[in-house]
Design a protein around this motif. Structure first.
Motif, PDB file in Angstrom:
ATOM      1  N   ALA A  88      -3.778 -33.833   0.117  1.00  0.00           N
ATOM      2  CA  ALA A  88      -2.769 -34.867   0.373  1.00  0.00           C
ATOM      3  C   ALA A  88      -1.961 -35.139  -0.892  1.00  0.00           C
ATOM      4  O   ALA A  88      -0.754 -35.354  -0.846  1.00  0.00           O
ATOM      5  CB  ALA A  88      -3.434 -36.145   0.871  1.00  0.00           C
ATOM      6  N   MET A  89      -2.639 -35.088  -2.036  1.00  0.00           N
ATOM      7  CA  MET A  89      -1.934 -35.324  -3.309  1.00  0.00           C
ATOM      8  C   MET A  89      -0.899 -34.231  -3.551  1.00  0.00           C
ATOM      9  O   MET A  89       0.274 -34.512  -3.794  1.00  0.00           O
ATOM     10  CB  MET A  89      -2.954 -35.364  -4.453  1.00  0.00           C
ATOM     11  N   GLN A  90      -1.308 -32.979  -3.451  1.00  0.00           N
ATOM     12  CA  GLN A  90      -0.375 -31.890  -3.745  1.00  0.00           C
ATOM     13  C   GLN A  90       0.749 -31.831  -2.708  1.00  0.00           C
ATOM     14  O   GLN A  90       1.859 -31.427  -3.026  1.00  0.00           O
ATOM     15  CB  GLN A  90      -1.131 -30.560  -3.824  1.00  0.00           C
ATOM     16  N   ASP A  91       0.450 -32.247  -1.480  1.00  0.00           N
ATOM     17  CA  ASP A  91       1.459 -32.282  -0.423  1.00  0.00           C
ATOM     18  C   ASP A  91       2.355 -33.517  -0.508  1.00  0.00           C
ATOM     19  O   ASP A  91       3.293 -33.633   0.260  1.00  0.00           O
ATOM     20  CB  ASP A  91       0.773 -32.316   0.961  1.00  0.00           C
ATOM     21  N   SER A  92       2.013 -34.472  -1.349  1.00  0.00           N
ATOM     22  CA  SER A  92       2.714 -35.770  -1.388  1.00  0.00           C
ATOM     23  C   SER A  92       2.695 -36.413  -0.005  1.00  0.00           C
ATOM     24  O   SER A  92       3.724 -36.851   0.508  1.00  0.00           O
ATOM     25  CB  SER A  92       4.165 -35.610  -1.876  1.00  0.00           C
ATOM     26  N   ALA A  93       1.508 -36.439   0.600  1.00  0.00           N
ATOM     27  CA  ALA A  93       1.356 -36.980   1.959  1.00  0.00           C
ATOM     28  C   ALA A  93       0.558 -38.283   1.913  1.00  0.00           C
ATOM     29  O   ALA A  93      -0.446 -38.377   1.200  1.00  0.00           O
ATOM     30  CB  ALA A  93       0.646 -35.964   2.854  1.00  0.00           C
ATOM     31  N   PRO A  94       0.974 -39.276   2.698  1.00  0.00           N
ATOM     32  CA  PRO A  94       0.283 -40.568   2.657  1.00  0.00           C
ATOM     33  C   PRO A  94      -1.076 -40.517   3.355  1.00  0.00           C
ATOM     34  O   PRO A  94      -1.195 -39.955   4.438  1.00  0.00           O
ATOM     35  CB  PRO A  94       1.237 -41.500   3.420  1.00  0.00           C
ATOM     36  N   MET A  95      -2.067 -41.085   2.711  1.00  0.00           N
ATOM     37  CA  MET A  95      -3.427 -41.063   3.264  1.00  0.00           C
ATOM     38  C   MET A  95      -4.221 -42.190   2.608  1.00  0.00           C
ATOM     39  O   MET A  95      -3.990 -42.527   1.441  1.00  0.00           O
ATOM     40  CB  MET A  95      -4.052 -39.703   2.904  1.00  0.00           C
ATOM     41  N   ILE A  96      -5.121 -42.803   3.361  1.00  0.00           N
ATOM     42  CA  ILE A  96      -6.058 -43.767   2.764  1.00  0.00           C
ATOM     43  C   ILE A  96      -7.459 -43.377   3.202  1.00  0.00           C
ATOM     44  O   ILE A  96      -7.726 -43.226   4.400  1.00  0.00           O
ATOM     45  CB  ILE A  96      -5.770 -45.225   3.186  1.00  0.00           C
ATOM     46  N   ILE A  97      -8.331 -43.200   2.242  1.00  0.00           N
ATOM     47  CA  ILE A  97      -9.709 -42.838   2.569  1.00  0.00           C
ATOM     48  C   ILE A  97     -10.627 -43.970   2.131  1.00  0.00           C
ATOM     49  O   ILE A  97     -10.591 -44.415   0.978  1.00  0.00           O
ATOM     50  CB  ILE A  97     -10.104 -41.474   1.959  1.00  0.00           C
ATOM     51  N   PHE A  98     -11.411 -44.460   3.092  1.00  0.00           N
ATOM     52  CA  PHE A  98     -12.352 -45.542   2.837  1.00  0.00           C
ATOM     53  C   PHE A  98     -13.736 -44.956   2.634  1.00  0.00           C
ATOM     54  O   PHE A  98     -14.200 -44.148   3.438  1.00  0.00           O
ATOM     55  CB  PHE A  98     -12.346 -46.525   4.007  1.00  0.00           C
ATOM     56  N   VAL A  99     -14.367 -45.361   1.538  1.00  0.00           N
ATOM     57  CA  VAL A  99     -15.654 -44.791   1.162  1.00  0.00           C
ATOM     58  C   VAL A  99     -16.679 -45.910   1.043  1.00  0.00           C
ATOM     59  O   VAL A  99     -16.445 -46.896   0.327  1.00  0.00           O
ATOM     60  CB  VAL A  99     -15.552 -44.098  -0.223  1.00  0.00           C
ATOM     61  N   GLY A 100     -17.794 -45.763   1.731  1.00  0.00           N
ATOM     62  CA  GLY A 100     -18.877 -46.710   1.530  1.00  0.00           C
ATOM     63  C   GLY A 100     -19.327 -46.654   0.070  1.00  0.00           C
ATOM     64  O   GLY A 100     -19.185 -45.624  -0.595  1.00  0.00           O
ATOM     65  N   GLN A 101     -19.821 -47.782  -0.432  1.00  0.00           N
ATOM     66  CA  GLN A 101     -20.283 -47.802  -1.827  1.00  0.00           C
ATOM     67  C   GLN A 101     -21.590 -48.598  -1.889  1.00  0.00           C
ATOM     68  O   GLN A 101     -21.847 -49.451  -1.030  1.00  0.00           O
ATOM     69  CB  GLN A 101     -19.182 -48.430  -2.713  1.00  0.00           C
ATOM     70  N   VAL A 102     -22.384 -48.313  -2.897  1.00  0.00           N
ATOM     71  CA  VAL A 102     -23.630 -49.077  -3.074  1.00  0.00           C
ATOM     72  C   VAL A 102     -23.282 -50.545  -3.287  1.00  0.00           C
ATOM     73  O   VAL A 102     -22.147 -50.879  -3.661  1.00  0.00           O
ATOM     74  CB  VAL A 102     -24.453 -48.549  -4.276  1.00  0.00           C
ATOM     75  N   GLY A 103     -24.224 -51.418  -3.029  1.00  0.00           N
ATOM     76  CA  GLY A 103     -23.987 -52.848  -3.190  1.00  0.00           C
ATOM     77  C   GLY A 103     -23.640 -53.206  -4.640  1.00  0.00           C
ATOM     78  O   GLY A 103     -24.069 -52.526  -5.579  1.00  0.00           O
ATOM     79  N   THR A 104     -22.836 -54.271  -4.795  1.00  0.00           N
ATOM     80  CA  THR A 104     -22.432 -54.674  -6.154  1.00  0.00           C
ATOM     81  C   THR A 104     -23.638 -55.080  -7.000  1.00  0.00           C
ATOM     82  O   THR A 104     -23.590 -55.016  -8.221  1.00  0.00           O
ATOM     83  CB  THR A 104     -21.453 -55.865  -6.088  1.00  0.00           C
ATOM     84  N   ASP A 105     -24.753 -55.479  -6.336  1.00  0.00           N
ATOM     85  CA  ASP A 105     -25.941 -55.923  -7.076  1.00  0.00           C
ATOM     86  C   ASP A 105     -26.635 -54.774  -7.801  1.00  0.00           C
ATOM     87  O   ASP A 105     -27.436 -55.007  -8.697  1.00  0.00           O
ATOM     88  CB  ASP A 105     -26.919 -56.620  -6.118  1.00  0.00           C
TER      89      ASP A 105
END
Ligand SMILES: Cc1ncc(C[n+]2csc(CCOP(=O)(O)OP(=O)(O)O)c2C)c(N)n1
Ligand SMILES: [Mg+2]
Length: 554
Positions: A88-105
């Motif tokens: 998507a970056m090299q294509d200059s194409a719009p995209m949003i990817i949501f990634v789970g993350q470990v808890g802030t604690d």
């Protein structure tokens, strides 16, 4: 009160997202739970590998201009997805990817599957952010959406800590996207550009990018045709200009035809609109000198960061492509012969010689060119086979090409699925190499489950052809790591519930393609092609012989 997952998903619906491509993970259960309530408004398209999901989101962004949405789990999920983010970056194409993350604690302890996404995607994505307070979901999501779609569009990575997603808040979801007008060009600069073009002997227009409106593309075509200036498309953006126009002259991309190189080299004024000057568009930065080209360069871009990035233009104009095209009026000049030669060379370039192959792809592509509906969508990943959809198909104003500027193998199948999800009524044809296909063939399950039915042509030559070609040029007659033992692709397709056929001769293609079109399931046609037909105009044996002669061994 809502939790973070609900706030995120309700905001996404308001922004206009209708599909999200993903693979589930325990790190973002609250998002999956919120998606339970948005079926029919924001659907989760269940994929089989995050690489496939991210490719689908990247292709969705490129096709629709609205951010492709992707949901993946932390660590192994997002590492799989990284290929689609890069694309998507090299294509200059719009995209949003949501990634789970470990808890802030427990962050920064290298907890289970923990990654610092800002560091990992700092230079791969357009922006990477982690939302660690639930109240900030609307703020940071709005910024992600705006970042993905404005200037030079691109992918945004949004990490979602588990405890943030389950925290409650009374903060309201977003009501919709911000309305943002693209930068309009300075009219004095536009007049300067017109004067530079009018004073040219051999002008050329180079255009690219996926964020044109239909009106913008029409205005650009009216300007080019009204001025009689030849138009080249940047790498894998040949669907952005009507190929049937008498000014269209070809694609400046990988495997650049000699006439395209000649046009760029011999041009005295280049009007580059919405173009990122990459390696493929410039033939390895050889067609224009870095940093000051011999050609007089007018570079128009919606992002100030692209203008002057590689080439110092004689005139840079910071403007969105549509906004620029809207204010152009034709210029006149004495370059009719230059334009006519460019067009004639292009027309000659799309006629392929007979191929030494059981299935002749020159004939097949010509057949498709003459018979596919005008709004067909073609897709491809990476490999020598891509020359057929990229150099021998003609894209009218309604046809689209989804092909990765990143040269990522495996893009074609997921892109075709995304295209079918976006436009179930349109004919979608994926060109895949046998190597390319096997990168993401598991997504056939996604296609069947989603009711997305593309037609996939596997150009089966038994080799990683592109690499084999490089091998023969540099290390002739020493084949290493490029021969594949393949499964039965037609049987594989049938195992997934799709129509599958092996096509052994050119003459058999038409009927097989009609059966594929008629099938309600999508189809894989396994096309028997010869390794000898690796490039349309030079056989593998000729490549080897030429390299051996150079080395004094032939
Ligand atoms: C993900 C990925 N891995 C490796 C490569 C390097 N690569 C480029 S083309 C190619 C071979 C493609 O083979 P195939 O799909 O069979 O197409 P062919 O060249 O034979 O037509 C390889 C390995 C790549 N571009 N992308
Ligand atoms: Mg191959």
């Amino acid at each position: 009160m809502r939790n973070g997952g609900q706030l995120l998903v309700e905001s996404l619906v308001a922004l206009g997202a209708t599909k999200g491509f993903g693979v589930p993970g325990e790190s973002y259960l609250a998002v999956l739970d919120a998606l339970h309530d948005t079926v029919g408004r924001l659907d989760f398209v269940l994929c089989r590998n995050e690489g496939g999901a991210a490719f689908m989101a990247a292709a969705w962004g490129k096709l629709t201009g609205s951010p492709g949405i992707c949901f993946v789990t932390r660590g192994p999920g997002v590492t799989n997805a990284s290929i689609g983010i890069h694309t998507a970056m090299q294509d200059s194409a719009p995209m949003i990817i949501f990634v789970g993350q470990v808890g802030t604690d427990m962050r920064d302890r290298e907890a289970f599957q923990e990654i610092d996404y800002r560091a990992m995607f700092g230079t791969v994505a357009k922006w990477a952010v982690e939302i660690d307070r639930v109240e900030r979901v609307p703020e940071l999501l709005a910024r992600a959406w705006t970042t993905a779609t404005t200037g030079r569009p691109g992918p945004v990575v949004v990490a979602l800590p588990e405890d943030m997603l389950t925290s409650l808040t009374d903060k309201a979801p977003l009501a919709g996207p911000a309305e943002i007008a693209a930068p309009a060009p300075d009219m004095g600069a536009v007049e300067k550009a017109r004067a530079m073009l009018a004073g040219a002997e051999r002008p050329v227009i180079l255009m690219g990018g996926c964020n044109w409106s239909e009106a913008g593309r029409k205005a650009m075509q009216a300007f080019a045709e009204g001025s009689g200036i030849p138009v080249l498309a940047a790498f894998r953006y040949q669907d952005q200009f009507d190929n049937f126009s008498p000014v269209y002259a070809g694609e400046a991309g990988v495997g650049m035809p000699p006439h395209v190189k000649r046009i760029v080299k011999e041009a005295d004024v280049i009007l580059a609109v919405n173009v990122r000057f990459g390696e493929m568009t410039t033939d390895g930065y050889t067609l224009l000198d870095v940093p000051v080209p011999v050609q007089r360069l007018i570079h128009v871009h919606g992002s100030d960061r692209e203008i002057g990035k590689v080439y110092q233009p004689n005139l840079g104009i910071h403007a969105g492509p549509d906004a620029f095209a809207a204010v152009l009026s034709p210029v006149t000049g004495d370059w009719g012969d230059w334009r006519m030669k460019a067009r004639a060379d292009y027309e000659a370039s799309i006629e392929a010689p007979q191929q030494p192959s059981p299935v002749d792809m020159g004939v097949v592509t010509k057949m498709l060119r003459e018979s596919l509906p005008e709004d067909a969508i073609l897709t491809n990943g990476a490999g020598n086979f891509a020359v057929w959809p990229n150099k021998f198909y003609t894209f009218g104003p309604k046809a689209r090409l989804l092909a990765p500027q990143s040269g990522a193998m495996g893009y074609g199948v997921p892109a075709a699925i995304a295209a079918k999800v976006a436009h179930p009524e349109r004919t979608v044809v994926c060109f895949a190499g046998d190597g390319d296909f096997q990168m993401t063939s598991g997504e056939l399950a996604t296609a069947v489950q989603a009711g997305a039915c593309p037609i996939i042509l596997v150009l089966n030559n038994g080799i990683y052809g592109t690499i084999r070609a490089h091998q023969e040029r540099h290390y002739p007659a020493r084949v290493s790591g490029t021969v594949m033992q393949n499964p039965d692709f037609a049987a594989l397709a049938r195992a997934y519930g799709m129509h599958g056929e092996r096509v052994e001769t050119t003459a058999d293609f038409d009927a097989a393609f009609q059966r594929a079109l008629a099938s309600q399931t999508g189809a894989v046609l396994d096309l028997v092609t010869s390794a000898e037909a690796l490039t349309p105009r030079q056989t593998l044996s000729e490549m080897r012989a030429a390299a051996l002669r150079t080395k004094g061994q032939g």
